[in-house]
Design a protein around this motif. Structure first.
Motif, mmCIF file in Angstrom:
data_model
loop_
_atom_site.group_PDB
_atom_site.id
_atom_site.type_symbol
_atom_site.label_atom_id
_atom_site.label_comp_id
_atom_site.label_asym_id
_atom_site.label_seq_id
_atom_site.Cartn_x
_atom_site.Cartn_y
_atom_site.Cartn_z
ATOM 1 N N ASP A 25 -19.938 15.947 4.683
ATOM 2 C CA ASP A 25 -20.473 15.379 5.932
ATOM 3 C C ASP A 25 -20.488 13.859 5.891
ATOM 4 O O ASP A 25 -20.693 13.249 4.839
ATOM 5 C CB ASP A 25 -21.898 15.881 6.188
ATOM 6 C CG ASP A 25 -21.946 17.327 6.624
ATOM 7 O OD1 ASP A 25 -20.877 17.934 6.810
ATOM 8 O OD2 ASP A 25 -23.055 17.854 6.774
ATOM 9 N N THR A 26 -20.317 13.279 7.058
ATOM 10 C CA THR A 26 -20.364 11.823 7.180
ATOM 11 C C THR A 26 -21.630 11.354 7.884
ATOM 12 O O THR A 26 -21.836 10.157 8.028
ATOM 13 C CB THR A 26 -19.141 11.291 7.950
ATOM 14 O OG1 THR A 26 -19.133 11.854 9.267
ATOM 15 C CG2 THR A 26 -17.848 11.640 7.236
ATOM 16 N N MET A 27 -22.450 12.279 8.328
ATOM 17 C CA MET A 27 -23.711 11.906 8.974
ATOM 18 C C MET A 27 -24.859 12.639 8.300
ATOM 19 O O MET A 27 -24.655 13.690 7.696
ATOM 20 C CB MET A 27 -23.672 12.153 10.488
ATOM 21 C CG MET A 27 -23.544 13.579 10.928
ATOM 22 S SD MET A 27 -23.287 13.800 12.720
ATOM 23 C CE MET A 27 -24.463 12.732 13.439
ATOM 24 N N ASP A 74 -27.094 5.453 18.592
ATOM 25 C CA ASP A 74 -25.641 5.593 18.454
ATOM 26 C C ASP A 74 -24.994 6.216 19.691
ATOM 27 O O ASP A 74 -23.799 6.531 19.669
ATOM 28 C CB ASP A 74 -25.309 6.447 17.227
ATOM 29 C CG ASP A 74 -25.653 5.755 15.917
ATOM 30 O OD1 ASP A 74 -25.772 4.511 15.907
ATOM 31 O OD2 ASP A 74 -25.809 6.465 14.899
ATOM 32 N N ARG A 90 -16.060 16.684 15.030
ATOM 33 C CA ARG A 90 -15.399 16.112 13.851
ATOM 34 C C ARG A 90 -16.089 16.569 12.564
ATOM 35 O O ARG A 90 -15.428 16.895 11.583
ATOM 36 C CB ARG A 90 -15.380 14.581 13.920
ATOM 37 C CG ARG A 90 -14.323 14.026 14.863
ATOM 38 C CD ARG A 90 -14.083 12.546 14.673
ATOM 39 N NE ARG A 90 -15.271 11.703 14.703
ATOM 40 C CZ ARG A 90 -15.842 11.224 15.805
ATOM 41 N NH1 ARG A 90 -15.341 11.515 16.996
ATOM 42 N NH2 ARG A 90 -16.909 10.451 15.719
ATOM 43 N N GLU A 91 -17.431 16.595 12.583
ATOM 44 C CA GLU A 91 -18.170 17.059 11.403
ATOM 45 C C GLU A 91 -17.828 18.516 11.099
ATOM 46 O O GLU A 91 -17.586 18.880 9.949
ATOM 47 C CB GLU A 91 -19.683 16.923 11.618
ATOM 48 C CG GLU A 91 -20.204 15.521 11.606
ATOM 49 C CD GLU A 91 -20.164 14.868 10.229
ATOM 50 O OE1 GLU A 91 -20.609 15.480 9.245
ATOM 51 O OE2 GLU A 91 -19.664 13.733 10.152
ATOM 52 N N LEU A 124 -19.881 11.751 23.519
ATOM 53 C CA LEU A 124 -19.645 11.100 22.231
ATOM 54 C C LEU A 124 -20.296 11.908 21.100
ATOM 55 O O LEU A 124 -19.705 12.100 20.035
ATOM 56 C CB LEU A 124 -20.204 9.673 22.262
ATOM 57 C CG LEU A 124 -19.908 8.780 21.068
ATOM 58 C CD1 LEU A 124 -18.409 8.558 20.917
ATOM 59 C CD2 LEU A 124 -20.612 7.430 21.260
ATOM 60 N N GLY A 125 -21.494 12.414 21.348
ATOM 61 C CA GLY A 125 -22.184 13.241 20.361
ATOM 62 C C GLY A 125 -21.458 14.541 20.110
ATOM 63 O O GLY A 125 -21.340 14.998 18.961
ATOM 64 N N LEU A 132 -25.288 9.161 20.812
ATOM 65 C CA LEU A 132 -24.865 10.537 20.577
ATOM 66 C C LEU A 132 -25.730 11.526 21.356
ATOM 67 O O LEU A 132 -25.323 12.673 21.574
ATOM 68 C CB LEU A 132 -24.889 10.855 19.084
ATOM 69 C CG LEU A 132 -23.996 9.945 18.220
ATOM 70 C CD1 LEU A 132 -24.130 10.312 16.744
ATOM 71 C CD2 LEU A 132 -22.544 10.005 18.662
ATOM 72 N N ARG A 155 -18.439 13.790 18.000
ATOM 73 C CA ARG A 155 -18.835 13.520 16.610
ATOM 74 C C ARG A 155 -19.179 14.818 15.891
ATOM 75 O O ARG A 155 -18.780 15.032 14.736
ATOM 76 C CB ARG A 155 -20.024 12.552 16.593
ATOM 77 C CG ARG A 155 -20.589 12.248 15.236
ATOM 78 C CD ARG A 155 -19.636 11.388 14.404
ATOM 79 N NE ARG A 155 -20.104 11.213 13.064
ATOM 80 C CZ ARG A 155 -20.919 10.245 12.651
ATOM 81 N NH1 ARG A 155 -21.325 9.327 13.510
ATOM 82 N NH2 ARG A 155 -21.294 10.176 11.403
#
Length: 141
Positions: free
Chosen positions: A25-27, A70, A99-100, A92-93, A72, A96
């Motif tokens: 994960d990036t978040m 952010d 992508r996760e 946008l959220g 999101l 994101r």
């Protein structure tokens, strides 16, 4: 193997697998979880999200603040209680979160292909429906 040992082994392995997949994960996990709840369940209050995640209101509010900053998620006044805000996932959220999810799936796909034979992959596919049935029983859905 007795039933208790099977249940404990399964719990342990699934927990380890989930943690290993989330390592990509990036978040932060709290933020990703909130986006997931908003994506699947629609608009919610911070209190609703805290309850769903099993965390304190303060913990959920911290994650919500980051997500708002952010862009999101967005907030609007609650239609029935002016003291509350209703949170919505933004486009946008959603992107994101997607992508996760794709990154998690790609990481797991690579592990499956690199580690398991074709026969083992077929057997794992058969297990997915069994795990889905267990989940349905446990959640009542």
């Amino acid at each position: 193997m007795d039933d208790d040992a099977l249940a404990e082994d399964l719990r342990q392995v699934i927990g380890d697998l989930v943690r290993a997949v989330r390592a990509a994960d990036t978040m932060p996990p709290g933020e990703a979880a909130i986006l997931g709840h908003l994506d699947r369940g629609g608009p919610r209050t911070t209190a609703d999200l805290a309850h769903l995640r099993g965390v304190t209101h303060q913990s959920a509010a911290k994650s919500v603040k980051e997500l708002l900053g952010d862009d999101l998620v967005r907030a609007e006044p609650h239609p029935h209680d002016g003291r509350k805000l209703l949170l919505h996932i933004t486009d946008l959220g959603r992107a994101r979160l997607q992508r996760e999810r794709a990154q998690r799936a790609a990481s797991l796909d690579t592990a499956i292909r690199d580690t398991l034979s074709s026969d083992e992959q077929r057997r794992l596919q058969e297990c997915v429906s069994l795990l889905a049935r267990l989940t349905s029983h446990l959640t009542g859905r």
